[in-house]
Structure formats: structure tokens, C-alpha cells
Design a protein around this motif. Structure first.
Motif, PDB file in Angstrom:
ATOM      1  N   ALA A 167       0.850  -1.186   0.000  1.00  0.00           N
ATOM      2  CA  ALA A 167       0.000   0.000   0.000  1.00  0.00           C
ATOM      3  C   ALA A 167       0.886   1.237   0.000  1.00  0.00           C
ATOM      4  CB  ALA A 167      -0.900   0.007   1.230  1.00  0.00           C
ATOM      5  N   GLY A 168       0.575   2.171  -0.877  1.00  0.00           N
ATOM      6  CA  GLY A 168       1.246   3.458  -0.877  1.00  0.00           C
ATOM      7  C   GLY A 168       0.526   4.372   0.096  1.00  0.00           C
ATOM      8  N   CYS A 169       1.287   5.174   0.826  1.00  0.00           N
ATOM      9  CA  CYS A 169       0.690   5.974   1.891  1.00  0.00           C
ATOM     10  C   CYS A 169       1.011   7.460   1.742  1.00  0.00           C
ATOM     11  CB  CYS A 169       1.184   5.473   3.236  1.00  0.00           C
ATOM     12  SG  CYS A 169       0.795   3.727   3.494  1.00  0.00           S
ATOM     13  N   SER A 170       0.161   8.282   2.318  1.00  0.00           N
ATOM     14  CA  SER A 170       0.346   9.733   2.228  1.00  0.00           C
ATOM     15  C   SER A 170       1.514  10.228   3.078  1.00  0.00           C
ATOM     16  CB  SER A 170      -0.937  10.454   2.645  1.00  0.00           C
ATOM     17  OG  SER A 170      -1.271  10.132   3.981  1.00  0.00           O
ATOM     18  N   ASP A 171       2.067   9.365   3.936  1.00  0.00           N
ATOM     19  CA  ASP A 171       3.215   9.753   4.759  1.00  0.00           C
ATOM     20  C   ASP A 171       4.554   9.432   4.082  1.00  0.00           C
ATOM     21  OD1 ASP A 171       3.281   7.005   4.982  1.00  0.00           O
ATOM     22  OD2 ASP A 171       3.090   6.953   7.167  1.00  0.00           O
ATOM     23  N   ASN A 172       4.518   9.150   2.775  1.00  0.00           N
ATOM     24  CA  ASN A 172       5.693   8.896   1.929  1.00  0.00           C
ATOM     25  C   ASN A 172       6.242   7.474   2.061  1.00  0.00           C
ATOM     26  OD1 ASN A 172       5.319  11.647   1.688  1.00  0.00           O
ATOM     27  ND2 ASN A 172       7.287  12.205   2.550  1.00  0.00           N
ATOM     28  N   TRP A 173       5.618   6.619   2.822  1.00  0.00           N
ATOM     29  CA  TRP A 173       6.078   5.255   3.051  1.00  0.00           C
ATOM     30  C   TRP A 173       5.290   4.282   2.174  1.00  0.00           C
ATOM     31  CZ3 TRP A 173       9.818   3.812   6.747  1.00  0.00           C
ATOM     32  CH2 TRP A 173      10.304   4.846   7.530  1.00  0.00           C
ATOM     33  N   VAL A 174       5.920   3.151   1.892  1.00  0.00           N
ATOM     34  CA  VAL A 174       5.265   2.028   1.235  1.00  0.00           C
ATOM     35  C   VAL A 174       5.168   0.929   2.292  1.00  0.00           C
ATOM     36  CG1 VAL A 174       5.422   0.285  -0.579  1.00  0.00           C
ATOM     37  CG2 VAL A 174       6.192   2.623  -1.031  1.00  0.00           C
ATOM     38  N   LYS A 186      -2.024  -7.142   8.992  1.00  0.00           N
ATOM     39  CA  LYS A 186      -0.936  -6.635   9.837  1.00  0.00           C
ATOM     40  C   LYS A 186       0.259  -6.219   8.986  1.00  0.00           C
ATOM     41  CE  LYS A 186      -2.081  -9.030  14.061  1.00  0.00           C
ATOM     42  NZ  LYS A 186      -1.600  -9.899  15.138  1.00  0.00           N
ATOM     43  N   GLU A 187       0.927  -5.159   9.431  1.00  0.00           N
ATOM     44  CA  GLU A 187       2.088  -4.645   8.717  1.00  0.00           C
ATOM     45  C   GLU A 187       3.272  -5.600   8.860  1.00  0.00           C
ATOM     46  OE1 GLU A 187       4.824  -0.925   9.625  1.00  0.00           O
ATOM     47  OE2 GLU A 187       2.864  -0.320   8.816  1.00  0.00           O
ATOM     48  N   ILE A 188       3.872  -5.941   7.711  1.00  0.00           N
ATOM     49  CA  ILE A 188       5.061  -6.784   7.670  1.00  0.00           C
ATOM     50  C   ILE A 188       6.305  -5.911   7.617  1.00  0.00           C
ATOM     51  CG2 ILE A 188       6.313  -8.513   6.322  1.00  0.00           C
ATOM     52  CD1 ILE A 188       3.539  -9.419   5.242  1.00  0.00           C
ATOM     53  N   ASP A 189       6.268  -4.901   6.776  1.00  0.00           N
ATOM     54  CA  ASP A 189       7.389  -3.978   6.604  1.00  0.00           C
ATOM     55  C   ASP A 189       6.873  -2.597   6.227  1.00  0.00           C
ATOM     56  OD1 ASP A 189      10.040  -5.000   7.042  1.00  0.00           O
ATOM     57  OD2 ASP A 189       9.771  -6.313   5.309  1.00  0.00           O
ATOM     58  N   CYS A 190       7.695  -1.603   6.479  1.00  0.00           N
ATOM     59  CA  CYS A 190       7.406  -0.229   6.112  1.00  0.00           C
ATOM     60  C   CYS A 190       8.659   0.295   5.419  1.00  0.00           C
ATOM     61  CB  CYS A 190       7.070   0.570   7.371  1.00  0.00           C
ATOM     62  SG  CYS A 190       6.428   2.204   7.023  1.00  0.00           S
ATOM     63  N   LEU A 191       8.542   0.648   4.148  1.00  0.00           N
ATOM     64  CA  LEU A 191       9.697   0.972   3.317  1.00  0.00           C
ATOM     65  C   LEU A 191       9.729   2.451   2.960  1.00  0.00           C
ATOM     66  CD1 LEU A 191       9.272  -2.068   0.911  1.00  0.00           C
ATOM     67  CD2 LEU A 191      10.548  -1.984   3.055  1.00  0.00           C
ATOM     68  N   LYS A 192      10.902   3.043   3.056  1.00  0.00           N
ATOM     69  CA  LYS A 192      11.086   4.471   2.768  1.00  0.00           C
ATOM     70  C   LYS A 192      11.933   4.627   1.514  1.00  0.00           C
ATOM     71  CE  LYS A 192      11.141   8.897   3.938  1.00  0.00           C
ATOM     72  NZ  LYS A 192      10.035   9.739   3.629  1.00  0.00           N
ATOM     73  N   GLY A 193      11.526   5.524   0.650  1.00  0.00           N
ATOM     74  CA  GLY A 193      12.307   5.787  -0.550  1.00  0.00           C
ATOM     75  C   GLY A 193      11.782   6.978  -1.326  1.00  0.00           C
ATOM     76  N   HIS A 194      10.563   7.400  -1.003  1.00  0.00           N
ATOM     77  CA  HIS A 194       9.955   8.526  -1.690  1.00  0.00           C
ATOM     78  C   HIS A 194      10.001   9.776  -0.814  1.00  0.00           C
ATOM     79  CE1 HIS A 194       8.429   6.309  -5.129  1.00  0.00           C
ATOM     80  NE2 HIS A 194       7.966   5.376  -4.313  1.00  0.00           N
ATOM     81  N   PRO A 229       3.876  11.819  -1.091  1.00  0.00           N
ATOM     82  CA  PRO A 229       2.875  10.769  -0.934  1.00  0.00           C
ATOM     83  C   PRO A 229       2.953   9.740  -2.066  1.00  0.00           C
ATOM     84  CG  PRO A 229       1.898  12.911  -0.535  1.00  0.00           C
ATOM     85  CD  PRO A 229       3.279  13.169  -1.061  1.00  0.00           C
ATOM     86  N   VAL A 230       2.754   8.478  -1.711  1.00  0.00           N
ATOM     87  CA  VAL A 230       2.814   7.378  -2.676  1.00  0.00           C
ATOM     88  C   VAL A 230       1.395   7.080  -3.137  1.00  0.00           C
ATOM     89  CG1 VAL A 230       3.528   4.996  -3.053  1.00  0.00           C
ATOM     90  CG2 VAL A 230       4.864   6.478  -1.522  1.00  0.00           C
TER      91      VAL A 230
END
Length: 88
Positions: free
Chosen positions: A8-15, A24-32, A35-36
Motif C-alpha cells: 500500500a502506498g501511503c500519504s506519509d511517503n512510506w510504502v 498486519k504490517e510486515i514492513d514499512c519501506l522508505k524511498g519517496h 505521498p505514494v
């Protein structure tokens, strides 16, 4: 593709990578840096792309981002170049 996870792309810039069965969340990825707005798995089930309001597209190899028991940090995503559609 294997129906165990979704992204899921999120408005907080995280994937976020989430468990398909329980959400449940498995991972939270930063790169942007914006907002994604879109994400899409490739048919291989391990690679996916995310697109952001910052104008970037990131290619992620999910097998490199699976959390281990030590909670090791994920490596950076592979940047992908995009250009405007040349058609009028």
C-alpha cells in the motif's frame, strides 16, 4: 501473486507491506519524498513498483526487504527513471 502479502502506498511517503490474511504490517519501506499514490506487484511476486507525487518511480525487490529476526534495516530501493509521454 502468492496471496500472502500486499503493498500500500501511503500519504506519509512510506510504502507498507501488509499480510494479506490479517492486514498486519510486515514492513514499512522508505524511498519517496512525497505521498505514494500507486503500487503494483510484478507477476514474479517479489518485485514491485511504487509511484509518488514527488515524480519518482521506485522498483523494489521484496525478497531483499523481508524482515529478519534481528530487525535489520532494509536496503534502499532501486530508482527508476521515467520521462513524460512524448505523444501529443
Amino acid at each position: 501473486p502468492d496471496k500472502t502479502k500486499f503493498v500500500a502506498g501511503c500519504s506519509d511517503n512510506w510504502v507498507r507491506v501488509l499480510n494479506f490474511d490479517n492486514g498486519k504490517e510486515i514492513d514499512c519501506l522508505k524511498g519517496h519524498h512525497g505521498p505514494v499514490h500507486c503500487v503494483r506487484f510484478c507477476p514474479d511476486g517479489e518485485t514491485f513498483a511504487s509511484g509518488s507525487e514527488d515524480g519518482t518511480i521506485r522498483i523494489w525487490n521484496y525478497s531483499a526487504y523481508k524482515s529478519d529476526t534481528n530487525g535489520a534495516a532494509a536496503p534502499s530501493p532501486t530508482p527508476a527513471a521515467a520521462s513524460p509521454d512524448p505523444r501529443p
